[in-house]
Design a protein around this motif. Structure first.
Motif, PDB file in Angstrom:
ATOM      1  N   VAL A  56     -15.021   3.083  -4.916  1.00 31.97           N
ATOM      2  CA  VAL A  56     -14.356   1.710  -5.767  1.00 31.97           C
ATOM      3  C   VAL A  56     -13.673   3.286  -6.340  1.00 31.97           C
ATOM      4  O   VAL A  56     -12.401   3.235  -6.998  1.00 31.97           O
ATOM      5  N   THR A  57     -14.597   3.720  -7.546  1.00 33.80           N
ATOM      6  CA  THR A  57     -13.979   5.269  -8.155  1.00 33.80           C
ATOM      7  C   THR A  57     -13.479   6.043  -7.452  1.00 33.80           C
ATOM      8  O   THR A  57     -12.131   6.286  -7.790  1.00 33.80           O
ATOM      9  N   GLY A  58     -13.599   6.326  -6.261  1.00 37.02           N
ATOM     10  CA  GLY A  58     -12.333   7.361  -5.553  1.00 37.02           C
ATOM     11  C   GLY A  58     -11.423   6.978  -5.230  1.00 37.02           C
ATOM     12  O   GLY A  58     -10.404   7.743  -5.653  1.00 37.02           O
ATOM     13  N   SER A  59     -11.152   5.695  -4.872  1.00 38.06           N
ATOM     14  CA  SER A  59      -9.953   4.942  -4.085  1.00 38.06           C
ATOM     15  C   SER A  59      -9.401   4.488  -5.402  1.00 38.06           C
ATOM     16  O   SER A  59      -8.235   4.765  -5.868  1.00 38.06           O
ATOM     17  N   PHE A  60      -9.842   4.113  -6.548  1.00 35.71           N
ATOM     18  CA  PHE A  60      -9.248   3.799  -7.630  1.00 35.71           C
ATOM     19  C   PHE A  60      -8.670   5.222  -8.272  1.00 35.71           C
ATOM     20  O   PHE A  60      -7.749   4.818  -8.486  1.00 35.71           O
ATOM     21  N   VAL A  89       8.211  -2.060   0.040  1.00 37.32           N
ATOM     22  CA  VAL A  89       8.053  -3.738   0.533  1.00 37.32           C
ATOM     23  C   VAL A  89       6.983  -3.592   1.602  1.00 37.32           C
ATOM     24  O   VAL A  89       5.830  -4.676   2.071  1.00 37.32           O
ATOM     25  N   VAL A  90       7.276  -2.920   3.076  1.00 38.45           N
ATOM     26  CA  VAL A  90       6.457  -2.690   3.576  1.00 38.45           C
ATOM     27  C   VAL A  90       4.950  -2.785   3.392  1.00 38.45           C
ATOM     28  O   VAL A  90       4.004  -3.585   3.663  1.00 38.45           O
ATOM     29  N   LEU A  91       4.134  -2.081   2.501  1.00 36.58           N
ATOM     30  CA  LEU A  91       3.296  -2.047   1.756  1.00 36.58           C
ATOM     31  C   LEU A  91       2.468  -3.305   1.205  1.00 36.58           C
ATOM     32  O   LEU A  91       1.130  -3.430   1.288  1.00 36.58           O
ATOM     33  N   ILE A  92       3.577  -3.144   0.584  1.00 43.84           N
ATOM     34  CA  ILE A  92       3.065  -4.827   0.041  1.00 43.84           C
ATOM     35  C   ILE A  92       2.933  -5.837   0.659  1.00 43.84           C
ATOM     36  O   ILE A  92       1.436  -6.195   0.176  1.00 43.84           O
ATOM     37  N   ASN A  93       3.368  -5.569   1.792  1.00 47.03           N
ATOM     38  CA  ASN A  93       3.140  -7.616   2.593  1.00 47.03           C
ATOM     39  C   ASN A  93       2.352  -7.109   3.488  1.00 47.03           C
ATOM     40  O   ASN A  93       1.755  -7.296   4.385  1.00 47.03           O
ATOM     41  N   ALA A 119      -7.485   3.195  -1.074  1.00 47.13           N
ATOM     42  CA  ALA A 119      -6.188   3.597  -1.805  1.00 47.13           C
ATOM     43  C   ALA A 119      -5.181   3.521  -1.148  1.00 47.13           C
ATOM     44  O   ALA A 119      -4.495   3.166  -2.366  1.00 47.13           O
ATOM     45  N   ILE A 120      -4.799   2.523  -0.046  1.00 53.86           N
ATOM     46  CA  ILE A 120      -2.738   2.753   0.130  1.00 53.86           C
ATOM     47  C   ILE A 120      -3.724   1.453   0.259  1.00 53.86           C
ATOM     48  O   ILE A 120      -1.833   0.274  -0.579  1.00 53.86           O
ATOM     49  N   ASN A 121      -5.063   0.344   0.051  1.00 52.86           N
ATOM     50  CA  ASN A 121      -3.779  -0.859  -0.473  1.00 52.86           C
ATOM     51  C   ASN A 121      -3.867  -1.878  -2.014  1.00 52.86           C
ATOM     52  O   ASN A 121      -3.322  -2.172  -1.901  1.00 52.86           O
ATOM     53  N   LYS A 122      -4.263  -1.283  -2.483  1.00 50.17           N
ATOM     54  CA  LYS A 122      -3.853  -0.598  -4.290  1.00 50.17           C
ATOM     55  C   LYS A 122      -2.861   0.305  -4.302  1.00 50.17           C
ATOM     56  O   LYS A 122      -1.915  -0.057  -4.961  1.00 50.17           O
ATOM     57  N   LEU A 123      -2.553   1.441  -4.016  1.00 50.63           N
ATOM     58  CA  LEU A 123      -0.892   2.343  -4.275  1.00 50.63           C
ATOM     59  C   LEU A 123       0.326   1.111  -4.646  1.00 50.63           C
ATOM     60  O   LEU A 123       0.767   1.694  -5.472  1.00 50.63           O
TER      61      LEU A 123
END
Length: 245
Positions: A56-60, A89-93, A119-123
């Motif tokens: 969690v810490t690393g990806s955050f 938009v692509v990443l969000i969806n 990380a990519i999902n949160k980015l």
């Protein structure tokens, strides 16, 4: 006081429901508490929690750093914003599960893939918030800083950061809740340890006592971080902005 009363009522309802059901699929608070103590004494629960918390810490940290820089750059540059907006938009969806599968297939079943997938999902969430924060920067304050001949670093530190601080705090608070949920999915799919891995193993055995034990402990840990780390930082950020105003 009301929170404690509400919690006590919830536990009482849980205990009554477990007693009425009288099923191993709905263990009561005492059974879950006994399982939790046993897992703590064996060292298993602290170890698995530490593995998950590390991810969690690393990806955050990665998502906040890259997202803040990218969001700020897109907020400052219209050409860059127009160019990268479609990617955003692509990443969000893009579903989180798809990102996790891609990461594991392309990188392998390792820590790098797990942390990058989260990380990519949160980015995109961080990018959107920071882009809007950058667009909301007060140009008059920036002009005043230029009039007083602030250097670029000094202007960024004393003018830009205070105005962006509430947006950083907001993205941190919302992002933390997203990150730890996705980390559990990542561990369930491809890691040999962590809370998600334990939940998957317990699910295969229909061990509801262990599922509830690990779920409750990790939720409590996240609530502690939220209450004693994230919320104080958010309040401080908002005070900083009021002083600037």
């Amino acid at each position: 006081m009301q929170r404690f009363v509400s919690l006590a009522v919830l536990i009482a309802v849980w205990a009554i429901a477990a007693a009425v059901a009288h099923s191993r699929l709905l263990p009561g608070p005492l059974a879950v508490g006994a399982t939790t103590l046993a897992e703590i004494r064996s060292g298993e629960l602290p170890f698995q929690m530490a593995c998950t918390l590390g991810r969690v810490t690393g990806s955050f940290a990665i998502a906040m750093l890259l997202g803040s820089v990218t969001g700020y750059a897109m907020g400052r540059s219209r050409p860059l914003d127009r160019f990268a907006d479609s990617w955003l938009v692509v990443l969000i969806n893009l579903p989180a599960l798809v990102v996790i599968i891609f990461a594991y297939v392309w990188i392998g079943l390792n820590e790098t893939a797990a942390i990058l997938a989260v990380a990519i999902n949160k980015l995109p969430n961080v990018i959107v918030v920071m882009r809007e924060g950058t667009r909301a920067l007060d140009p008059e304050i920036d002009e005043m800083a230029r009039a007083f001949q602030f250097s670029g670093i000094k202007r960024f530190r004393h003018v830009v950061i205070p105005q962006l601080a509430p947006y950083l705090a907001a993205s941190s608070r919302s992002g933390l809740s997203i990150v730890w949920k996705i980390v559990l999915v990542v561990e369930l799919l491809g890691r040999p340890n962590g809370v998600g891995f334990v939940l998957g193993s317990a699910f295969s055995l229909f061990d509801m006592a262990k599922i509830l034990s690990y779920s409750i402990c990790f939720i409590v840990l996240m609530l502690v971080i939220e209450s004693f780390v994230v919320q104080p930082l958010e309040r401080r950020a908002n005070r900083w902005r009021r002083r600037l105003a």
